[in-house]
Write an enzyme that holds these catalytic residues in place. Sequence first.
Site, PDB file in Angstrom:
ATOM      1  N   ARG A  27       0.770  -1.241   0.000  1.00  0.00           N
ATOM      2  CA  ARG A  27       0.000   0.000   0.000  1.00  0.00           C
ATOM      3  C   ARG A  27       0.802   1.291   0.000  1.00  0.00           C
ATOM      4  NH1 ARG A  27      -3.968  -1.383   4.765  1.00  0.00           N
ATOM      5  NH2 ARG A  27      -1.995  -2.244   5.510  1.00  0.00           N
ATOM      6  N   ARG A  36      -4.176  -2.349  -7.885  1.00  0.00           N
ATOM      7  CA  ARG A  36      -5.174  -2.745  -6.887  1.00  0.00           C
ATOM      8  C   ARG A  36      -6.518  -2.032  -7.093  1.00  0.00           C
ATOM      9  NH1 ARG A  36      -8.490  -3.326  -3.568  1.00  0.00           N
ATOM     10  NH2 ARG A  36      -8.268  -3.494  -1.315  1.00  0.00           N
ATOM     11  N   ASP A  72      -1.256 -13.596   0.788  1.00  0.00           N
ATOM     12  CA  ASP A  72      -1.542 -13.265   2.176  1.00  0.00           C
ATOM     13  C   ASP A  72      -1.518 -14.542   3.007  1.00  0.00           C
ATOM     14  OD1 ASP A  72      -2.539 -10.721   3.772  1.00  0.00           O
ATOM     15  OD2 ASP A  72      -3.481 -12.492   4.631  1.00  0.00           O
ATOM     16  N   TYR A 149      -6.672 -15.509  13.998  1.00  0.00           N
ATOM     17  CA  TYR A 149      -7.698 -15.065  13.036  1.00  0.00           C
ATOM     18  C   TYR A 149      -8.856 -16.055  12.985  1.00  0.00           C
ATOM     19  CZ  TYR A 149      -4.404 -11.514  11.543  1.00  0.00           C
ATOM     20  OH  TYR A 149      -3.551 -10.442  11.522  1.00  0.00           O
TER      21      TYR A 149
HETATM   22  O1  1CP Z   1      -6.097  -3.352   0.770  1.00  0.00           O
HETATM   23  C1  1CP Z   1      -5.113  -3.995   0.360  1.00  0.00           C
HETATM   24  O2  1CP Z   1      -4.549  -3.763  -0.720  1.00  0.00           O
HETATM   25  C2  1CP Z   1      -4.685  -5.165   1.202  1.00  0.00           C
HETATM   26  C3  1CP Z   1      -3.578  -4.853   2.125  1.00  0.00           C
HETATM   27  C4  1CP Z   1      -2.791  -6.129   2.265  1.00  0.00           C
HETATM   28  C5  1CP Z   1      -1.613  -6.459   1.561  1.00  0.00           C
HETATM   29  C6  1CP Z   1      -0.885  -5.620   0.552  1.00  0.00           C
HETATM   30  C7  1CP Z   1      -3.118  -7.238   3.078  1.00  0.00           C
HETATM   31  C8  1CP Z   1      -4.305  -7.367   3.931  1.00  0.00           C
HETATM   32  N1  1CP Z   1      -2.173  -8.225   2.869  1.00  0.00           N
HETATM   33  C9  1CP Z   1      -1.227  -7.786   1.953  1.00  0.00           C
HETATM   34  C10 1CP Z   1      -0.105  -8.555   1.392  1.00  0.00           C
HETATM   35  C11 1CP Z   1       0.714  -9.397   2.282  1.00  0.00           C
HETATM   36  N2  1CP Z   1       0.337  -9.865   3.520  1.00  0.00           N
HETATM   37  C12 1CP Z   1       2.002  -9.912   1.982  1.00  0.00           C
HETATM   38  C13 1CP Z   1       2.716  -9.790   0.637  1.00  0.00           C
HETATM   39  C14 1CP Z   1       3.318  -8.465   0.388  1.00  0.00           C
HETATM   40  C15 1CP Z   1       4.767  -8.305   0.738  1.00  0.00           C
HETATM   41  O3  1CP Z   1       5.205  -8.714   1.817  1.00  0.00           O
HETATM   42  O4  1CP Z   1       5.476  -7.699  -0.072  1.00  0.00           O
HETATM   43  C16 1CP Z   1       2.432 -10.623   3.111  1.00  0.00           C
HETATM   44  C17 1CP Z   1       3.775 -11.287   3.304  1.00  0.00           C
HETATM   45  C18 1CP Z   1       1.379 -10.596   4.049  1.00  0.00           C
HETATM   46  C19 1CP Z   1       1.411 -11.307   5.330  1.00  0.00           C
HETATM   47  C20 1CP Z   1       0.389 -11.014   6.367  1.00  0.00           C
HETATM   48  N3  1CP Z   1      -0.960 -10.795   6.227  1.00  0.00           N
HETATM   49  C21 1CP Z   1       0.660 -11.026   7.752  1.00  0.00           C
HETATM   50  C22 1CP Z   1       2.022 -11.334   8.345  1.00  0.00           C
HETATM   51  C23 1CP Z   1       2.957 -10.176   8.247  1.00  0.00           C
HETATM   52  C24 1CP Z   1       2.711  -9.046   9.195  1.00  0.00           C
HETATM   53  O5  1CP Z   1       2.629  -7.915   8.713  1.00  0.00           O
HETATM   54  O6  1CP Z   1       2.643  -9.275  10.424  1.00  0.00           O
HETATM   55  C25 1CP Z   1      -0.536 -10.765   8.443  1.00  0.00           C
HETATM   56  C26 1CP Z   1      -0.728 -10.677   9.937  1.00  0.00           C
HETATM   57  C27 1CP Z   1      -1.565 -10.626   7.469  1.00  0.00           C
HETATM   58  C28 1CP Z   1      -3.019 -10.419   7.715  1.00  0.00           C
HETATM   59  C29 1CP Z   1      -3.545  -9.228   7.004  1.00  0.00           C
HETATM   60  N4  1CP Z   1      -3.609  -9.089   5.654  1.00  0.00           N
HETATM   61  C30 1CP Z   1      -4.096  -7.861   5.309  1.00  0.00           C
HETATM   62  C31 1CP Z   1      -4.408  -7.182   6.510  1.00  0.00           C
HETATM   63  C32 1CP Z   1      -4.982  -5.799   6.593  1.00  0.00           C
HETATM   64  C33 1CP Z   1      -4.069  -8.041   7.565  1.00  0.00           C
HETATM   65  C34 1CP Z   1      -4.343  -7.795   9.027  1.00  0.00           C
HETATM   66  C35 1CP Z   1      -3.172  -7.379   9.853  1.00  0.00           C
HETATM   67  C36 1CP Z   1      -3.639  -7.216  11.292  1.00  0.00           C
HETATM   68  O7  1CP Z   1      -4.379  -8.073  11.811  1.00  0.00           O
HETATM   69  O8  1CP Z   1      -3.242  -6.208  11.887  1.00  0.00           O
END
Ligand code: 1CP
Length: 341
Positions: A27, A36, A72, A149
């Site tokens: 983002r 996106r 994700d 989750y």
């Molecule tokens: O609106 C959008 O465009 C979605 C935002 C978004 C993105 C870009 C989410 C929603 N996920 C992702 C991609 C993502 N997620 C990647 C690939 C991108 C990269 O790393 O370059 C990866 C590795 C993840 C992993 C992920 N998803 C984690 C573990 C990493 C971390 O940050 O702790 C977790 C906890 C999630 C859950 C998730 N996915 C998205 C959201 C908003 C959340 C919730 C996070 C939370 O509970 O606070």
Amino acid sequence: MNTDFLKACQGEKTSRTPIWIMRQAGRYLPDYHKVRSKMTFLELCKTPEKAAEVTLQPVDILGVDAAILFSDILVVLEAMGMKLEFQEKKGPVLPEPITCRADVDRLQVPDAEDELGYVMATIRILRQELADKVPLIGFCGAPFTLATYMIEGGSSKAFFNTKKMMYSAPELYKAMMDKVTDFTINYLKAQAAAGAQALQIFDSWAGALAPIDFGEFALPYVKRIIAALKDSTVPLIYFANNGATLLEQSRTSGADVLGMDWRISLADAARIVGPDISLQGNLDPCALLLPEDKLEKRVAAILAEGKEARGHIFNLGHGILPETPPEKAKFVVECVHRLSS
Ligand code: 1CP
């Protein structure tokens, strides 16, 4: 191909310290928003050509030493039969969370190629497109983080329902964790077979656990995953966010690399993990808002501390924040390369 990242994972000498950035595709990048804006987040994950395109964006824009698959951690839960939505502003929602034995019994453990074939298709495209550039990292969520989750039905702060199930229905919790672990093993093996060259296990919420609970309710499942993948020759990175107090235990996970958040110095972490594990991290994501001269000093300090470890892969201590100017991320990559070579 630039192999510094893979070498650092195994503790081999590198020409300079490699860097990639957690959540590097996403983002904070205008280029990501452009793609996106035409589809939902889940549609993007399930469209291999587009998922591959956004995976490559930070490689070209920032010059990082590894790509991480765009996907994700939560797609695994949809593949196991749970309903999953990503709501604008709110984030992930699982409208039918796990509460009882019947819910756990309904969870499926399918073949990852069948249910998550779009991920493997993305990996295959990426390996072709990345051929002469940088290695590709695949990933999954650690079972405990996925469990939060599954049980809370979305993001949480206190993880009350998760801990309630751990303490009041441990058999149920463990039956659920066994299923998630089995599927995750199958999923990571499929990612490696499709061409992922390293695998990171994200345990984003491990830091919410007391050490005794981490040892009983989280780490054993991570160990099982890593043990099951040991033959694959693909390096494994375990990132337990907010996990400095769990490091004595995490060092027994079997991972080649431990990811560190910013709450511990890499020198202290290196002393605890010893000479057989590489470290990844650990700049505070907020530090990217510092002016460049101060930011460069922080980068230099982390590089110096990283020398204490068997190998060091520079990264942030958690995901890059959506508010980050891309030029600052690019500046950090340039600093790491310049100061370490
Ligand atoms: O609106 C959008 O465009 C979605 C935002 C978004 C993105 C870009 C989410 C929603 N996920 C992702 C991609 C993502 N997620 C990647 C690939 C991108 C990269 O790393 O370059 C990866 C590795 C993840 C992993 C992920 N998803 C984690 C573990 C990493 C971390 O940050 O702790 C977790 C906890 C999630 C859950 C998730 N996915 C998205 C959201 C908003 C959340 C919730 C996070 C939370 O509970 O606070």
